[in-house]
Design a protein around this motif. Structure first.
Motif, PDB file in Angstrom:
ATOM      1  N   ASP A   8       0.411   5.774  -1.255  1.00  8.09           N
ATOM      2  CA  ASP A   8      -0.313   6.729  -2.084  1.00  8.09           C
ATOM      3  C   ASP A   8       0.409   8.064  -2.180  1.00  8.09           C
ATOM      4  OD1 ASP A   8      -2.286   7.277  -3.891  1.00  8.09           O
ATOM      5  OD2 ASP A   8      -3.695   8.059  -2.435  1.00  8.09           O
ATOM      6  N   ASP A  53     -11.772   2.750  10.674  1.00  9.28           N
ATOM      7  CA  ASP A  53     -12.963   3.499  10.259  1.00  9.28           C
ATOM      8  C   ASP A  53     -14.131   3.205  11.201  1.00  9.28           C
ATOM      9  OD1 ASP A  53     -11.853   4.766   8.046  1.00  9.28           O
ATOM     10  OD2 ASP A  53     -12.227   3.060   6.733  1.00  9.28           O
ATOM     11  N   CYS A  78      -0.595  10.790   4.046  1.00  6.85           N
ATOM     12  CA  CYS A  78      -1.873  10.089   3.835  1.00  6.85           C
ATOM     13  C   CYS A  78      -2.023   8.870   4.729  1.00  6.85           C
ATOM     14  CB  CYS A  78      -2.062   9.717   2.365  1.00  6.85           C
ATOM     15  SG  CYS A  78      -1.146   8.258   1.841  1.00  6.85           S
ATOM     16  N   GLY A  79      -0.888   8.316   5.190  1.00  8.03           N
ATOM     17  CA  GLY A  79      -0.965   7.187   6.120  1.00  8.03           C
ATOM     18  C   GLY A  79      -1.238   5.860   5.447  1.00  8.03           C
ATOM     19  N   MET A  80      -1.130   5.812   4.140  1.00  4.34           N
ATOM     20  CA  MET A  80      -1.451   4.577   3.420  1.00  4.34           C
ATOM     21  C   MET A  80      -0.314   3.550   3.516  1.00  4.34           C
ATOM     22  SD  MET A  80      -4.008   3.812   0.895  1.00  4.34           S
ATOM     23  CE  MET A  80      -4.272   2.516  -0.318  1.00  4.34           C
ATOM     24  N   TYR A 105     -10.703   4.839  -4.009  1.00  4.63           N
ATOM     25  CA  TYR A 105      -9.766   3.760  -4.339  1.00  4.63           C
ATOM     26  C   TYR A 105      -8.828   3.444  -3.186  1.00  4.63           C
ATOM     27  CZ  TYR A 105      -5.910   7.089  -5.262  1.00  4.63           C
ATOM     28  OH  TYR A 105      -4.938   8.048  -5.135  1.00  4.63           O
ATOM     29  N   GLN A 106      -8.746   4.375  -2.206  1.00  2.00           N
ATOM     30  CA  GLN A 106      -7.873   4.104  -1.061  1.00  2.00           C
ATOM     31  C   GLN A 106      -8.562   3.141  -0.086  1.00  2.00           C
ATOM     32  OE1 GLN A 106      -8.880   7.132  -2.057  1.00  2.00           O
ATOM     33  NE2 GLN A 106      -7.127   8.477  -2.339  1.00  2.00           N
ATOM     34  N   ASP A 107      -7.835   2.763   0.969  1.00  2.00           N
ATOM     35  CA  ASP A 107      -8.429   1.813   1.911  1.00  2.00           C
ATOM     36  C   ASP A 107      -9.380   2.493   2.890  1.00  2.00           C
ATOM     37  OD1 ASP A 107      -6.444   3.099   3.364  1.00  2.00           O
ATOM     38  OD2 ASP A 107      -5.969   1.334   4.558  1.00  2.00           O
ATOM     39  N   THR A 108      -9.327   3.808   2.961  1.00  2.00           N
ATOM     40  CA  THR A 108     -10.278   4.548   3.789  1.00  2.00           C
ATOM     41  C   THR A 108     -10.449   5.945   3.188  1.00  2.00           C
ATOM     42  OG1 THR A 108     -10.335   5.850   5.840  1.00  2.00           O
ATOM     43  CG2 THR A 108      -8.318   4.677   5.394  1.00  2.00           C
ATOM     44  N   PRO A 109     -11.646   6.524   3.336  1.00  2.00           N
ATOM     45  CA  PRO A 109     -11.879   7.834   2.724  1.00  2.00           C
ATOM     46  C   PRO A 109     -10.942   8.918   3.254  1.00  2.00           C
ATOM     47  CG  PRO A 109     -13.729   7.163   4.138  1.00  2.00           C
ATOM     48  CD  PRO A 109     -12.863   5.970   3.943  1.00  2.00           C
ATOM     49  N   ARG A 110     -10.335   8.681   4.406  1.00  2.00           N
ATOM     50  CA  ARG A 110      -9.529   9.755   4.996  1.00  2.00           C
ATOM     51  C   ARG A 110      -8.178   9.942   4.309  1.00  2.00           C
ATOM     52  NH1 ARG A 110      -5.360   9.891   7.712  1.00  2.00           N
ATOM     53  NH2 ARG A 110      -6.119  10.923   9.576  1.00  2.00           N
ATOM     54  N   ARG A 111      -7.876   9.149   3.293  1.00  2.00           N
ATOM     55  CA  ARG A 111      -6.561   9.267   2.672  1.00  2.00           C
ATOM     56  C   ARG A 111      -6.557  10.025   1.351  1.00  2.00           C
ATOM     57  NH1 ARG A 111      -4.376   6.173   6.409  1.00  2.00           N
ATOM     58  NH2 ARG A 111      -4.916   3.989   6.661  1.00  2.00           N
ATOM     59  N   ASP A 147       0.832  -1.201   0.000  1.00  2.00           N
ATOM     60  CA  ASP A 147       0.000   0.000   0.000  1.00  2.00           C
ATOM     61  C   ASP A 147       0.865   1.249   0.000  1.00  2.00           C
ATOM     62  OD1 ASP A 147      -2.721  -0.398  -0.183  1.00  2.00           O
ATOM     63  OD2 ASP A 147      -2.919  -1.006   1.908  1.00  2.00           O
ATOM     64  N   THR A 199     -14.820   1.268  -0.102  1.00  2.00           N
ATOM     65  CA  THR A 199     -13.396   1.589  -0.227  1.00  2.00           C
ATOM     66  C   THR A 199     -12.715   0.587  -1.151  1.00  2.00           C
ATOM     67  OG1 THR A 199     -12.867   0.263   1.685  1.00  2.00           O
ATOM     68  CG2 THR A 199     -13.315   2.570   2.081  1.00  2.00           C
ATOM     69  N   ARG A 200     -11.503   0.932  -1.567  1.00  2.00           N
ATOM     70  CA  ARG A 200     -10.736   0.110  -2.526  1.00  2.00           C
ATOM     71  C   ARG A 200     -11.593  -0.261  -3.739  1.00  2.00           C
ATOM     72  NH1 ARG A 200      -5.661  -1.463  -0.435  1.00  2.00           N
ATOM     73  NH2 ARG A 200      -5.602  -1.691   1.816  1.00  2.00           N
TER      74      ARG A 200
END
Lengths: 241, 250, 638
Positions: free
Chosen positions: B57, B121, B63-65, C64-70, B55, C187-188
């Motif tokens: 981004d 989340d 962004c913490g991805m 497309y990210q794993d959570t909307p916060r990104r 992962d 997400t994703r």
């Protein structure tokens, strides 16, 4: 039960035990003052009104139970929370004591059981219970000779070593436990962190030294390194093989 | 630079996973850790091996991805650094580097080094917000907030939700994340009205997601790329205890 | 293609109020019958999904990210503008409106910009109430700073991470709606096509990035909040995942694409260090307040340690060319000057693409501690990336693609030319003209999401029935099949080259010919090269693995495929716009001293491209920009 409630239970039962070990240590140190002091102190405790004596014992027992049961629950959950371990296990900040609370705690639990059988219930050496003396008695009647029992208990090197090692583990357990208590109860802050950690460490070492003095000095006297305890009692305290 | 990479491979969630070793040569020490992995993937592509999934981004630390455990450290050995900001000059030529996913039951591995962090989340959905309808807000300056408090809230709000706290914790506890998120809102007067409900709900969502318990090691804070302080955990413990007691006696 | 901007009647300051009054409303009880798809969860998408959910619509939100916060809104550093006039320094809604139109080099739509300025004040209130920890003064009131050359202090900020804090605000509001069930978060998931039924947008087709599932979702309206297309240049300050696919697919289904050639270049980024580079990192523009920009006078001094280059051997070119603005010259001007110096062979660092930003004067004047206090975190970031200590030797900087002003054409309601398909935030074109001012991107995203779309979407929805399209309908199936086919095409290509290598090459073409300075010959060449590259892509691409699980190579290949088409459209637009304006600099159109020269007579319009079919030249339409409230003037920074 919420994870935080478990933490509160650990902390609160921990506080009881943290306080108890200090009182116990202070009591123990009276051995250094001689046969009279320790026997009389022990007799006073034994003669407390039953509800108080057994009330405190039950309270302590309950604290241990809560502490141990909660710890088991926590450890079980923690293991489940991380089913696959890292291939490389390293830490940035965490020390040995913090990582091994379960280990030190388990050994301490075993120690407590041994200790109770040894000096309180006296199952290991039933003769301890028969030793009586007038020294330290308030009314000159025969009372239990705790002084002789302690000297006899530590006359066995293996027992002394076990006690000192256990007290070292207690010291390590407290080093993390005391500061952790403040954190769990929400009393620690970045500003107080340094001071509290220092106090926790200091406290842990005081407890270690305080508890270790007696087995160490008794063993030292056994090997003729110096003479601190009453030689007459000392000579009678060697246990029958 | 020439490196040996020991990388976790897992084709899907149910696959038990294993390590695979690859050698890579010609890595620039100016490249970031993720750029080194890009280079590896290009190489694997040529060799006919499926590239490593990971992962990433923004690649600028916000962004913490990105989410790798490098040589046992979440985001690698450097302090206050995300994986994307870690550069290869921090490693030595000839090093062997072990790369693993963030490990926790609450973060199941989707593939190779990619994990599912949606449990975070869920914690936010439980109470990580201030209930305010769009358009119903009073003037921004109607409520003065002392600078200290606002700064403290900002310290907590700096959390990027990467999950390094969970990955670095031996018990996979999410306390630092939950505490930062709850603390940010609880410290502000706007967030006070919902404080009690918030802490109770967020903690129970955290427990429900299968995270472990906090043991006050502080490993989370030491691994946090944004240096979130343990104070916030202490505060959450305090706020939660108060809320619990109040609920008990009301 | 009919371009009806639907600008409301009345004086500029009353248009928005008039419009809201005359807009159709959806009865509260009926709102729950409507389903709306929101693609993207950044400031525009997150805010829109949260607010529409709050109003009672059923929302499906995708990211497309794993959570909307990104979402990449998170990376904005500087701040957000609002005409609050808390500083009592002469700011007003009209001034913010004026500055934005002028800053956009008179290529934006007045009515939209004025509305943006109007709702800017509500944004701050909303964000404060959500708990966004804006910087405050000791008195507890909100602090402001001036930003991007504005003469008033109207920028609100939260340390260096305003974007993240605003996004957390929108994300928390969104999370609240997810908890109530009003919003379903997916997400994703990447949108791969738009479903249009009888010319109306009725859904999307997505690919689940985690398991490869391709699925159609139907709704009564689709909101595209998918950001900009800066990654067509491969190297940009955008997140690696940012892409044009959603907007480009909408374009192919009939949505007009406006002004794709308007791209913004940020002058202070960390230069490319080598072939491995995957993205560029922005350093706050505030550095230019204390740093002096220079390159060696003589090419032979370039490889030297900068500290060994004597003072009189240095060319402080911005100070030399723009004595009154000096190192603070606007973004486009200082970017172009850096390019000129490097083209001249005087660039420094790897590849000769960098100029010095020197703090030694400021350090000797103010002391290292003061500089550390002001820019400590930036110096630290620079050190982390380059390994160099900028307190001891000058920083190296170079311009990079940062933001794209062009986007899907929208009317005053933010609806594209496909009815029911809306575009919000950076994905649309309307508010920034040919150049965006600093701290205005966050403002626009939130304005569109929180305050504009909730008021304007009713105009469309009230006129259409709800839930009219079945996910199993023939139109949906057709789109679904075409997406499946496209994915299969990518995975079955039996070539040797990775999608990344194509992306890199496309980026090089774009940067070379459609970057900071463009000319006719170059753009024509670029179009040819892109076409060749696309042909090669179709033959020689290699995507490992299959489409039915997590496959990052496949994701990238799909995005690059659309970038290859889109890059050509961008160049075509740049070629047709035979003038220089804002971020679009045509070398043929400059003053004798190298300044951009607008052609208001022939180009005071938005160019809107209509897709005409695969391989056919798209058609260029025009929406004239009328300036009734701001007088057209020449920007001068001498």
């Amino acid at each position: 039960m919420s994870s935080l409630v478990k933490k509160y239970l650990m902390a609160l039962s921990g506080i009881v035990l943290i306080g108890f070990v200090f009182v116990h240590m202070a009591g123990n140190l009276q051995v250094l003052l001689g046969q009279k002091a320790i026997n009389s102190y022990a007799h006073t405790l034994q003669s407390l009104p039953l509800p108080i004596l057994w009330g405190s014992r039950m309270f302590l027992f309950l604290s241990v139970v809560v502490h141990v049961v909660t710890a088991i629950l926590l450890i079980k959950e923690n293991r489940a929370a991380r089913p696959v371990r890292n291939d490389v296990e390293v830490t940035k900040r965490t020390g040995w004591s913090s990582l091994n609370m379960g280990l030190t705690g388990s050994i301490l639990f075993a120690f407590i059981v041994f200790h109770l059988l040894h000096f309180t219930i006296r199952l290991i050496h039933p003769e301890f219970g028969e030793w009586e003396t007038r020294v330290g008695s308030p009314d000159n009647t025969e009372i239990h000779d705790v002084y002789r029992m302690i000297l006899a208990g530590f006359n066995i090197d293996l027992v002394s070593v076990f006690y000192v090692v256990a007290m070292f583990l207690l010291c390590r357990h407290l080093a993390h436990g005391v500061s952790s208590t403040f954190q769990s109860l929400g009393l620690r802050s970045e500003c107080w962190k340094g001071r509290l950690d220092l106090a926790a460490k200091g406290y842990a070492w005081i407890i270690f030294v305080g508890f270790s003095i007696v087995p160490v000095t008794v063993t030292a006297q056994k090997y003729g390194l110096f003479s601190l305890y009453d030689p007459d009692v000392f000579s009678t305290s060697a246990l029958r093989p | 630079m020439k490196l040996t990479l020991k990388i976790w491979r897992q084709s899907e969630q149910k696959d038990p996973g294993r390590f695979e070793t690859h050698c890579i040569d010609g890595v620039s020490e100016d490249s970031s850790f993720l750029e080194m992995l890009d280079q590896l993937n290009e190489q694997l592509l040529e060799e006919g091996v499926e590239p490593v999934a990971f992962d990433h981004d923004c690649r600028e630390g916000i962004c913490g991805m990105c989410s790798l455990t490098i040589n046992g450290f979440a985001h690698g050995p450097e302090n206050s650094t995300t994986t994307c900001q870690l550069h290869m000059r921090k490693f030595k030529d000839g090093d062997t580097i072990t790369i693993e996913p963030f490990r926790a039951r609450a973060f199941p591995v989707l593939r190779d080094l990619v994990v599912d962090r949606s449990a975070f989340d869920k914690i936010i959905q439980a109470g990580g917000f201030i209930s305010v309808r769009t358009g119903s807000a009073p003037d921004g300056n109607a409520l003065p907030i002392p600078k200290d408090e606002s700064d403290q809230a900002m310290d907590a709000a700096a959390c990027i939700g990467c999950g390094a706290c969970v990955a670095s914790c031996k018990n996979a506890s999410a306390m630092l994340f939950t505490a930062a998120k709850a603390g940010h809102l609880n410290l502000l007067p706007q967030g006070k009205a919902e404080q009690e409900k918030r802490v109770l709900d967020m903690v129970s969502a955290m427990d429900g997601a299968g995270f472990g318990n906090c043991r006050n090691y502080g490993e989370c804070s030491a691994s946090c790329p944004k240096d979130i302080s343990l104070d916030f955990i202490s505060k959450l413990n305090r706020d939660h205890a108060k809320a619990k007691l109040k609920k008990l006696f009301s | 293609m009919k371009l009806d901007s639907k600008i409301p009647d009345g004086p500029i300051s009353e248009k928005w109020d008039n419009h809201r009054f005359s807009s159709k409303l959806v009865n509260p009880a009926n709102k729950r019958k409507y389903r709306i798809i929101v693609v993207g969860s950044g400031l525009a998408g997150g805010a829109a999904a949260a607010t529409l959910g709050e109003l009672g619509y059923n929302i499906d939100c995708f990211c497309y990210q794993d959570t909307p916060r990104r979402a990449h809104s998170i990376a904005a550093q500087g701040g957000i503008n609002a005409a609050k006039n808390y500083q009592n320094d002469g700011d007003s809604i009209h001034r913010l409106f004026y500055d934005t139109v002028k800053g956009g080099d008179f290529r934006s739509r007045e009515a939209n910009v004025h509305r943006l300025a109007q709702v800017s004040v509500n944004i701050i209130d909303q964000c404060v109430a959500q708990g966004v920890p804006f910087a405050r003064e000791y008195g507890g009131l909100l602090a402001n700073r001036s930003f991007g050359g504005a003469q008033v202090s109207r920028t609100f900020y939260a340390r260096g991470q305003t974007g993240q804090q605003l996004l957390i605000g929108a994300y928390s509001a969104l999370s609240r709606q997810v908890a109530t069930g009003q919003v379903k978060m997916h997400t994703r998931q990447e949108m791969l096509d738009l479903v249009a039924v009888d010319g109306h947008a009725k859904g999307i087709v997505t690919r689940n990035l985690a398991n490869g599932e391709i699925k159609a979702w139907t709704a009564d309206a689709v909101l595209l909040c998918t950001g900009g297309y800066g990654n067509v240049y491969y190297l940009s300050t955008n997140a690696v995942g940012c892409n044009v696919t959603a907007a480009y697919r909408a374009y192919r289904r009939g949505a007009g694409f406006a002004n794709p050639c308007y791209t913004q270049i940020h002058p202070t980024c960390i230069p490319v260090s080598g072939d491995h580079q995957s993205k560029l990192t922005l350093m706050s523009e505030s550095l230019r307040n204390d740093g002096r920009v220079w390159v060696p006078r003589d090419e032979s001094d370039c490889p030297k340690n900068p500290n060994d280059v004597a003072e009189n051997e240095r060319d402080y070119y911005l100070e030399r060319k723009y004595p009154s603005f000096g190192n603070l010259a606007p973004r486009d001007i200082s970017s172009r000057s850096a390019k000129e110096a490097c083209d001249d062979g005087r660039g420094v660092g790897p590849g000769g693409r960098g100029v010095y930003l020197d703090f030694s004067d400021a350090i000797s004047r103010l002391g290292e501690d003061t500089i550390r206090e002001r820019y400590g975190n930036l110096f630290q970031m620079y050190e982390r990336i380059t390994g160099e200590n900028a307190y001891q030797r000058p920083m190296r900087i170079y311009p990079a693609i940062h933001y794209t002003m062009g986007g899907l054409w929208v009317d005053y309601n933010l609806m594209t030319t496909v009815p029911g398909c809306f575009a919000l935030g950076e994905a649309n074109f309307s508010d920034h003209g040919a150049n965006r001012l600093g701290a205005s991107a966050l403002m626009q995203g939130l304005s569109d999401g929180y305050f504009v779309i909730p008021n304007t979407i009713g105009n469309y929805l009230a006129g259409t029935g709800s839930g009219s399209v079945s996910p199993d309908g023939p139109e949906v199936k057709e789109v679904l099949d075409s997406v499946r086919q496209r994915v299969d095409q990518l995975t079955s290509c039996e070539g040797r080259r990775s999608s990344r290598s194509y992306h890199k090459q496309l980026g090089q073409i774009m940067w070379e010919y459609a970057g900071m300075a463009r000319n006719e010959a170059g753009l024509k060449k670029a179009i040819g090269e892109i076409q060749n590259l696309r042909e090669d892509f179709q033959k020689n691409l290699h995507v490992p693995g299959s489409g039915d699980n997590l496959n990052a190579e496949l994701e990238r290949a799909g995005r690059v495929r659309d970038f290859l088409d889109f890059g050509e459209l961008l160049c075509r637009d740049a070629l047709e716009r035979n003038e220089s304006c804002g971020g679009h600099f045509r070398e043929e159109h400059q003053t004798t001293d190298g300044e951009a020269k607008r052609d208001d007579e022939n180009f005071a319009h938005a160019a809107v491209w209509e897709f005409k079919g695969e391989g056919d030249t798209p058609e260029r339409h025009v929406e004239e920009m009328d300036f009734e409230n701001v007088k057209l003037a020449v920007r001068s920074y001498k």
